[in-house]
Design a protein around this motif. Sequence first.
Motif, PDB file in Angstrom:
ATOM      1  N   THR A 159      39.923   3.861  -6.926  1.00 17.87           N
ATOM      2  CA  THR A 159      40.803   4.888  -7.492  1.00 17.87           C
ATOM      3  C   THR A 159      40.045   6.184  -7.715  1.00 17.87           C
ATOM      4  OG1 THR A 159      40.201   4.039  -9.664  1.00 17.87           O
ATOM      5  CG2 THR A 159      42.283   3.263  -8.755  1.00 17.87           C
ATOM      6  N   SER A 160      40.803   7.249  -7.903  1.00 23.20           N
ATOM      7  CA  SER A 160      40.198   8.517  -8.276  1.00 23.20           C
ATOM      8  C   SER A 160      39.780   8.446  -9.741  1.00 23.20           C
ATOM      9  CB  SER A 160      41.196   9.662  -8.100  1.00 23.20           C
ATOM     10  OG  SER A 160      41.477   9.840  -6.736  1.00 23.20           O
ATOM     11  N   ARG A 161      38.680   9.116 -10.047  1.00 23.61           N
ATOM     12  CA  ARG A 161      38.186   9.133 -11.423  1.00 23.61           C
ATOM     13  C   ARG A 161      38.175  10.574 -11.917  1.00 23.61           C
ATOM     14  NH1 ARG A 161      35.029   4.344 -11.934  1.00 23.61           N
ATOM     15  NH2 ARG A 161      36.204   2.791 -10.766  1.00 23.61           N
ATOM     16  N   HIS A 171      36.996  11.607  -6.097  1.00 25.36           N
ATOM     17  CA  HIS A 171      37.950  10.859  -5.272  1.00 25.36           C
ATOM     18  C   HIS A 171      37.298   9.662  -4.582  1.00 25.36           C
ATOM     19  CE1 HIS A 171      41.232  13.530  -5.977  1.00 25.36           C
ATOM     20  NE2 HIS A 171      40.494  14.582  -5.665  1.00 25.36           N
ATOM     21  N   LEU A 215      37.591  16.022 -10.577  1.00 27.19           N
ATOM     22  CA  LEU A 215      38.104  14.765 -10.037  1.00 27.19           C
ATOM     23  C   LEU A 215      37.080  14.207  -9.054  1.00 27.19           C
ATOM     24  CD1 LEU A 215      41.897  15.281  -9.296  1.00 27.19           C
ATOM     25  CD2 LEU A 215      40.773  14.339 -11.310  1.00 27.19           C
TER      26      LEU A 215
END
Lengths: 489, 484
Positions: free
Chosen positions: B141-143, B133, B131
């Motif tokens: 957004t988190s990817r 962050h 992830l």
Amino acid sequence: METHSLSAVELAECIRKRSVSALEAVESVLKRIEQLDAQVRAFVTVDADGARAQARALDEKRARGEALGLLGGVPVAVKDNICTRGLPTTCSSKILQNFVPPFDATVVERLRAAGAVILGKTNLDEFAMGSSTENSGLFVTRNPWALDRAPGGSSGGSAAAVSARMASLALGSDTGGSIRQPASFCGIVGVKPTYGRVSRYGLVAFASSLDQIGPLARDVPDAALLLRVLCGHDPQDSTSADRAVPDFLRDLDGPIRGLRLGLPREFFGEGLSREVEDAVRQAIETLRSAGAETLEISLAHSEYAVATYYLVATAEASSNLARYDGVHYGYRSAEAGDLYRLYAATRREGFGAEVKRRIMLGTYALSSGYYDAYYLKASRVRTLIRRDFEKAFQEVDVVVCPTAPTPPFKLGEKVDNPLEMYLSDIYTISLNLAGLPGLSLPCGFSSEGLPLGMQMLGRAWDESTLLRVAQAYQRRTDFHRREPKVSLL
Amino acid sequence: MTDYEVVIGLELHAQLATRTKLFCGCSTAFGAPPNSQTCPVCLGMPGVLPMLNRAAFDHVVRTALALHCRIDPETAMDRKNYYYPDLPKNYQISQNARPIGVDGWFDMESGGSIKRVRILNVHLEEDAGKLIHPEDTGAATSRVDLNRAGTPLVEIVTGPDLRSVEEAKAYMESMRQFLVALGVSDCKMQEGSLRFEASISLRPFGQEKLGPRVEIKNVNSVRFVLGALECEIRRQTELLNRGESVPQQTVLYDVRHDETRPMRSKEHAEDYRYFPEPDLVPLHLSPERLEAIRATIPELPLARKQRFMQCLGLSSYDAGILVEDPAIAGYFEACAALHADAKAVSNLITNEVLRELKERRLTIDAFPVRPEGLADLLRRMDAGEVSKTVARDVLTEMVATGRGAGPIIEAKGLRQIGDEAVLRALVLQAMQQNPKAVSEVRAGKSKARGALVGPVMRATQGKADPGLINRLIQELLNRPSSGE
């Protein structure tokens, strides 16, 4: 030209002999779909343009003098839990409504290689969980024989499509009877192959250790033809068997004299409707007159089959369906917020009631503290059920019994009583737990003119014998020749 | 200082050295653009099925064998169910009921002696993705990057056998060397291919019963594991000294504040609902196959080190340096086979070759001086052709040009000056210019000798034979009233 009334074997032969083109065959079923499917609602997606393009390509191939394959030009409908490249694969669930797979299931690749035309995708109970196709998250499919009746499930769309001559053949999947029971309800032939016979790669998993793809067809030769195309080892499915595939169609016409048919006493008892029992017993007499011997046998643990199934299948489903979470693909709730709420809202909105019920059941069965009492115990009973069959097949070659306990029931009749719905699979479920092959074929009609089905169960890898007995029966009867008259509601 | 006995167990995850992932054909190479090494299988798309990578399985069998584990001829994969966005299927294919190896042991060196650590479990599993962050990227957004998802890992779990932070450190380092030598992992910590988790408890010395176990999560580097362990020892000691008990719990290590804090109960109240993976058939290991894999186990670092010490007379320190990297150890052995003086070989490698490798960021496999070339240089040093100091420059030149020692020495006129007459004159000159040093040497201050050697070396650009200079100094000193 109206080719939809030809069987798949006949149609393939006509196309091979150039009396019919693949495009004509496709146009004929597309017209049929246009006429009937507004009532029947078998299809989730009809790929008319794609089907025409495939047919044209086949006709060009034929014009160049190339062979088209076993199913050259035959229009086939595919249950919508089997992945088709570029064509939505929804599992009749809101959660996958916009999912377009970037790959073909192995069976779809095999269909294409055999020259079949992929016509479209058929309706099912959401994620194949149900016995009437009423659990579809999209719409309800009707039985072509009587539009107020259920077509059975979960492969109800495929069965209805073949029954109403909207497709020559169809693929279904059978986890607890989902090919055989709708075949019975729709008056056609359905085969559930031995576990491992047909690759599951690309079949959206419901219960991995039980799922198996198989053919739905108008008669036994058609089923044998399609089965031949589907079977074979696939390195992408490690549970698929590396075994030679017989030429089912060629082996069809052998004698059945001296074959021993076992009648399990547990499958002729309480809960079986009079009409179904009479039809099946009549069919058994027909087989006896063809030289088969019959004897009563016992499948003692079958009374636990439904309970066992609803632990094993739901446990696997709870894990298999965990991936539909709104993160990577498919439906995502607009009400996201934090991660937990994204998961919860997506799954609450995306799944229907029956799917949620089974996920919860399965989650419970695997939970720490309950695993031994539920999942593990069910796995052990499963072994006992398998042994019952092993013992039975030392005495008999084929087990004969009803497919479903009743004729097709009314739509809406059982939707509020899941337990009663589960019991409509009471004669089909054991076979999946044992991993064995089985088929359902038409054996009569009820007083209301509804189709009735009988079931034959076989030894592992011995689909040939099942098909041979079924063919011997069909040569002596004409139930499979009758077509439903779909009447406007 | 703690008054309590420290009990530590470690859990290791190492990325297996396979070209492709555990269940699909995607590459495991590090550093590719996010999600470029993915396919429907490792993305967990509907309908896909796993296909087991036999090479990864064999690596774990090899590891379990080398750790003296009991190996079940039939093992199976299980599903570990939990939800997380870096886990596309929301279950991890791992092993629970039937791991590949159990009940083994690992010998390591710690504090100068050999310590045996019990290995409870060695098993195969797939890695999750990563992830990314917003805090790290500034994005809204988190990817999720799933390049790593489905990478094969071996998990190795020790018994609660480590008794100090030092032992934990020794274990982590020895294990890294062991896995690299075994060829099952490259163990690159910075690429996340080797990760540790620790659990720790304290108990009064002499007490047999273990104290309540605290699991430490979120510690991926050796340094963080050690830092977290130190923190926990401090925290638990304080609690116990105050007469309080240590709750059994999971803690997170906060690197920035160098402290551990308990996870919220929701974060770890996991029920993984393990059950047999129905998409993969059980894995059979025939005795023949097991033996074939056993035959591929090379000599492992500890045994190799002991052999270098006992058979080749190396010091523990030098042998330790050489076995740290199996390729270096192999290079050393190849050189030692060509040159009898193993200690001289070891010195040249540990001092000069390793320095060259480091400066030029080379691996030993790409090092242009092959064992034959290095042995040739050593022979010339022995023959007095070049001094140690000059040899160092010759080696640098060999690395830079790829030429042999002989041509370099000739071309650059680096041959050691062994002409006694020339050196005698230079030594005499040095003694005359520095009478203070002469008298100091006479008085027994051998350190002052350097003041006499230095000018001779300078005058010859380091090519003078140091042994000869020393003999000449001695000779000239012993001559009664030489030219004074």
